[in-house]
Motif scaffolding. Structure first.
Motif, PDB file in Angstrom:
ATOM      1  N   GLY A 120       9.721   6.366  -7.336  1.00  0.00           N
ATOM      2  CA  GLY A 120       8.977   7.226  -8.241  1.00  0.00           C
ATOM      3  C   GLY A 120       7.746   6.608  -8.855  1.00  0.00           C
ATOM      4  N   HIS A 121       7.467   5.359  -8.529  1.00  0.00           N
ATOM      5  CA  HIS A 121       6.328   4.670  -9.143  1.00  0.00           C
ATOM      6  C   HIS A 121       5.027   4.999  -8.404  1.00  0.00           C
ATOM      7  N   PHE A 122       5.043   4.819  -7.077  1.00  0.00           N
ATOM      8  CA  PHE A 122       3.820   4.942  -6.296  1.00  0.00           C
ATOM      9  C   PHE A 122       3.878   6.126  -5.339  1.00  0.00           C
ATOM     10  N   ASP A 123       2.701   6.622  -4.982  1.00  0.00           N
ATOM     11  CA  ASP A 123       2.585   7.609  -3.921  1.00  0.00           C
ATOM     12  C   ASP A 123       2.984   6.951  -2.598  1.00  0.00           C
ATOM     13  N   GLU A 124       3.896   7.568  -1.861  1.00  0.00           N
ATOM     14  CA  GLU A 124       4.448   6.943  -0.659  1.00  0.00           C
ATOM     15  C   GLU A 124       3.385   6.673   0.403  1.00  0.00           C
ATOM     16  N   ARG A 125       2.519   7.665   0.652  1.00  0.00           N
ATOM     17  CA  ARG A 125       1.486   7.478   1.674  1.00  0.00           C
ATOM     18  C   ARG A 125       0.518   6.375   1.277  1.00  0.00           C
ATOM     19  N   VAL A 126       0.124   6.354   0.018  1.00  0.00           N
ATOM     20  CA  VAL A 126      -0.807   5.332  -0.466  1.00  0.00           C
ATOM     21  C   VAL A 126      -0.167   3.952  -0.402  1.00  0.00           C
ATOM     22  N   PHE A 127       1.109   3.850  -0.795  1.00  0.00           N
ATOM     23  CA  PHE A 127       1.762   2.542  -0.767  1.00  0.00           C
ATOM     24  C   PHE A 127       1.891   2.024   0.659  1.00  0.00           C
ATOM     25  N   GLN A 128       2.243   2.885   1.607  1.00  0.00           N
ATOM     26  CA  GLN A 128       2.347   2.441   2.995  1.00  0.00           C
ATOM     27  C   GLN A 128       0.995   1.970   3.521  1.00  0.00           C
ATOM     28  N   ALA A 129      -0.075   2.659   3.145  1.00  0.00           N
ATOM     29  CA  ALA A 129      -1.412   2.206   3.538  1.00  0.00           C
ATOM     30  C   ALA A 129      -1.733   0.865   2.898  1.00  0.00           C
ATOM     31  N   PHE A 130      -1.274   0.654   1.666  1.00  0.00           N
ATOM     32  CA  PHE A 130      -1.499  -0.628   0.991  1.00  0.00           C
ATOM     33  C   PHE A 130      -0.769  -1.752   1.721  1.00  0.00           C
ATOM     34  N   VAL A 131       0.452  -1.485   2.166  1.00  0.00           N
ATOM     35  CA  VAL A 131       1.195  -2.503   2.924  1.00  0.00           C
ATOM     36  C   VAL A 131       0.458  -2.835   4.221  1.00  0.00           C
ATOM     37  N   ARG A 132      -0.101  -1.833   4.866  1.00  0.00           N
ATOM     38  CA  ARG A 132      -0.895  -2.115   6.076  1.00  0.00           C
ATOM     39  C   ARG A 132      -2.129  -2.935   5.726  1.00  0.00           C
ATOM     40  N   THR A 133      -2.645  -2.755   4.517  1.00  0.00           N
ATOM     41  CA  THR A 133      -3.851  -3.468   4.089  1.00  0.00           C
ATOM     42  C   THR A 133      -3.587  -4.950   3.848  1.00  0.00           C
ATOM     43  N   VAL A 134      -2.529  -5.277   3.122  1.00  0.00           N
ATOM     44  CA  VAL A 134      -2.274  -6.678   2.765  1.00  0.00           C
ATOM     45  C   VAL A 134      -1.172  -7.313   3.599  1.00  0.00           C
ATOM     46  N   GLY A 135      -0.332  -6.485   4.247  1.00  0.00           N
ATOM     47  CA  GLY A 135       0.758  -6.998   5.068  1.00  0.00           C
ATOM     48  C   GLY A 135       2.092  -6.991   4.340  1.00  0.00           C
ATOM     49  N   ILE A 136       3.174  -6.994   5.105  1.00  0.00           N
ATOM     50  CA  ILE A 136       4.511  -7.192   4.524  1.00  0.00           C
ATOM     51  C   ILE A 136       4.618  -8.620   3.993  1.00  0.00           C
ATOM     52  N   TYR A 137       3.959  -9.525   4.702  1.00  0.00           N
ATOM     53  CA  TYR A 137       3.880 -10.931   4.278  1.00  0.00           C
ATOM     54  C   TYR A 137       2.399 -11.248   4.069  1.00  0.00           C
ATOM     55  N   PRO A 138       1.851 -10.963   2.874  1.00  0.00           N
ATOM     56  CA  PRO A 138       0.414 -11.165   2.641  1.00  0.00           C
ATOM     57  C   PRO A 138      -0.021 -12.614   2.840  1.00  0.00           C
ATOM     58  N   THR A 139      -1.305 -12.792   3.066  1.00  0.00           N
ATOM     59  CA  THR A 139      -1.875 -14.132   3.183  1.00  0.00           C
ATOM     60  C   THR A 139      -1.473 -14.972   1.970  1.00  0.00           C
ATOM     61  N   GLY A 140      -1.002 -16.186   2.243  1.00  0.00           N
ATOM     62  CA  GLY A 140      -0.549 -17.081   1.185  1.00  0.00           C
ATOM     63  C   GLY A 140       0.950 -17.046   0.955  1.00  0.00           C
ATOM     64  N   SER A 141       1.660 -16.134   1.650  1.00  0.00           N
ATOM     65  CA  SER A 141       3.117 -16.039   1.479  1.00  0.00           C
ATOM     66  C   SER A 141       3.817 -17.203   2.168  1.00  0.00           C
ATOM     67  N   LEU A 142       4.845 -17.720   1.527  1.00  0.00           N
ATOM     68  CA  LEU A 142       5.698 -18.745   2.121  1.00  0.00           C
ATOM     69  C   LEU A 142       6.859 -18.055   2.835  1.00  0.00           C
ATOM     70  N   VAL A 143       7.040 -18.364   4.110  1.00  0.00           N
ATOM     71  CA  VAL A 143       8.084 -17.702   4.897  1.00  0.00           C
ATOM     72  C   VAL A 143       8.918 -18.732   5.651  1.00  0.00           C
ATOM     73  N   ARG A 144      10.160 -18.326   5.955  1.00  0.00           N
ATOM     74  CA  ARG A 144      11.041 -19.153   6.776  1.00  0.00           C
ATOM     75  C   ARG A 144      11.130 -18.524   8.161  1.00  0.00           C
ATOM     76  N   LEU A 145      10.990 -19.361   9.186  1.00  0.00           N
ATOM     77  CA  LEU A 145      11.070 -18.891  10.564  1.00  0.00           C
ATOM     78  C   LEU A 145      12.462 -19.108  11.136  1.00  0.00           C
ATOM     79  N   GLN A 146      12.736 -18.432  12.227  1.00  0.00           N
ATOM     80  CA  GLN A 146      14.048 -18.525  12.880  1.00  0.00           C
ATOM     81  C   GLN A 146      14.379 -19.959  13.258  1.00  0.00           C
ATOM     82  N   SER A 147      13.372 -20.754  13.579  1.00  0.00           N
ATOM     83  CA  SER A 147      13.571 -22.139  13.983  1.00  0.00           C
ATOM     84  C   SER A 147      13.943 -23.047  12.813  1.00  0.00           C
ATOM     85  N   GLY A 148      13.854 -22.531  11.575  1.00  0.00           N
ATOM     86  CA  GLY A 148      14.126 -23.355  10.406  1.00  0.00           C
ATOM     87  C   GLY A 148      12.875 -23.969   9.811  1.00  0.00           C
ATOM     88  N   ARG A 149      11.724 -23.689  10.423  1.00  0.00           N
ATOM     89  CA  ARG A 149      10.470 -24.189   9.874  1.00  0.00           C
ATOM     90  C   ARG A 149       9.978 -23.271   8.752  1.00  0.00           C
TER      91      ARG A 149
END
Length: 409
Positions: free
Chosen positions: A311-340
């Motif tokens: 109920g916070h954000f417009d669904e279409r706008v939020f999905q477009a925002f995710v496409r804009t910055v990514g599910i894992y935006p630049t600068g995000s720390l992530v763990r890979l399957q290899s353990g790296r």
């Protein structure tokens, strides 16, 4: 066990594990506490928070509610629904991140100085110079066109004492990128950028001791801050130099599609498209930025949390925002399957799950490894992201240097 429940089902004796919403929207110092007073219950009900996580092992339970596993499944489904189509791909010829970083860093510095001067004029009651605003928006827009991740991600790395000014620059950049993702006409893209730059100008009418308070606000101070959209609209209206779309974003960027926002409790289509865009961009930059009393959330974790705020954000706008910055935006720390462990550099044009990542650490050996940039889109079936990580919990203090190449930003 953790459960997610509506605030309307809260009872005294429950243990609040987390309030589901931006920590800018409620007056609580802590988000984990035993709910043992009617006053605190009413404060939650009166805030913009609509759901909370309770810890049933530390307080009362309810038979209803969503478990952590159910919530994670739903949230991931929301994020994956934002998967870009070939038509939504960025324009050909986009610069590599490292090519734009140096230029974007200088633009961040000059933009901060320009916004400080502009907001200073507003504080003194002088009119906003729209020509200067337009020139700054054009410079930011050009950088976003060359490489959106550079300026957007650098603007997130603001110091707490420059938050008000750099927040305006960041929201401007996010609004421009989001407007292009939504395929708006360039004239509207420019309006979106101007709206982003000016959306918080009403904060210049707040008492300095409230605006610059190095701690969480009291209830009365919180109410004062919530008046800034109307104050900003009056500033822009008095200037008679900005269009109605820009003024509307200033006034309504804190509205929510479920009608629980402020100042007018608008809902759904009553909120203009640009104001719905402003709501997403404003919240994302706010929760990922460090403040004197609270460290910002990790960018990938912020996207995940926002996806779950019903109920916070417009669904279409939020999905477009995710496409804009990514599910894992630049600068995000992530763990890979290899353990790296690695930091995300750039998004893939057609896949939100396969960004470019710079790996630098082994979660298995807990030791640094030779740095290497890998393209996950070329490693399908062999390597993938399996989780988001916290730089603070790992003790990484130079994570931003890994993707910016800039020391001590």
């Amino acid at each position: 066990m953790l459960k997610r429940i509506p605030v309307t089902e809260l009872l005294q004796g429950m243990f609040i594990h987390e309030l589901c919403g931006s920590w800018m929207e409620h007056p609580f110092w802590k988000t984990r506490f035993l709910l043992n007073s009617g006053k605190d219950l009413q404060r939650i009900l009166d805030s913009g928070i609509r759901e909370v996580w309770i810890d049933t092992g530390r307080g009362l339970d309810l038979p209803s509610g969503k478990t952590l596993e159910q919530d994670q499944d739903e949230t991931e489904a929301v994020l994956l629904a934002a998967a870009p189509t070939p038509e939504a791909a960025p324009p050909a010829g986009k610069r590599a991140l490292e090519e734009e970083i140096q230029r974007a860093a200088k633009l961040c510095d000059s933009s901060k100085a320009a916004v400080m001067a502009m907001f200073g004029d507003a504080r003194m009651g002088r009119a906003v110079e729209v020509d200067q605003v337009g020139e700054l928006v054009d410079e930011i827009s050009a950088s976003i066109l060359r490489q959106p991740s550079a300026l957007i991600s650098l603007a997130r790395l603001k110091h707490a004492d420059e938050y008000t000014y750099m927040h305006s620059v960041a929201v401007c950049a996010l609004m421009i990128a989001l407007a292009r993702e939504l395929k708006l006409a360039e004239e509207q893209v420019r309006e979106a950028g101007m709206a982003g730059l000016l959306h918080d100008i009403g904060k210049m009418r707040l008492p300095p001791e409230v605006l610059n308070k190095p701690g969480k606000l009291s209830d009365s101070e919180f109410a004062t801050v919530r008046a800034h959209p109307e104050a900003g609209a009056r500033i822009l209206q008095d200037s008679q130099q900005v269009g109605s779309l820009v003024l509307d974003v200033c006034l309504h960027h804190h509205e929510k599609v479920d009608g629980s926002g402020y100042p007018h409790r608008l809902e759904g289509e009553q909120i203009s498209l640009l104001a719905r865009m402003g709501a997403v961009c404003d919240v994302y930059d706010a929760i990922t930025s460090d403040r004197p009393y609270k460290a910002g959330w990790e960018p990938a974790e912020s996207i995940r949390k926002m996806a779950g705020w019903k109920g916070h954000f417009d669904e279409r706008v939020f999905q477009a925002f995710v496409r804009t910055v990514g599910i894992y935006p630049t600068g995000s720390l992530v763990r890979l399957q290899s353990g790296r462990l690695g930091v995300v550099l750039e998004q893939h044009e057609h896949s939100l799950l396969t960004p470019m990542v710079k790996v630098f650490f082994s979660a298995k050996s807990k030791q640094p490894i030779p740095q290497e940039v890998i393209d996950l889109s070329k490693l399908a079936g062999r390597e993938r992201i399996i989780g988001r990580e916290s730089a603070a919990e790992w003790g990484f203090r130079n994570l931003d240097e890994l993707w910016t190449g800039l020391p001590g930003r």
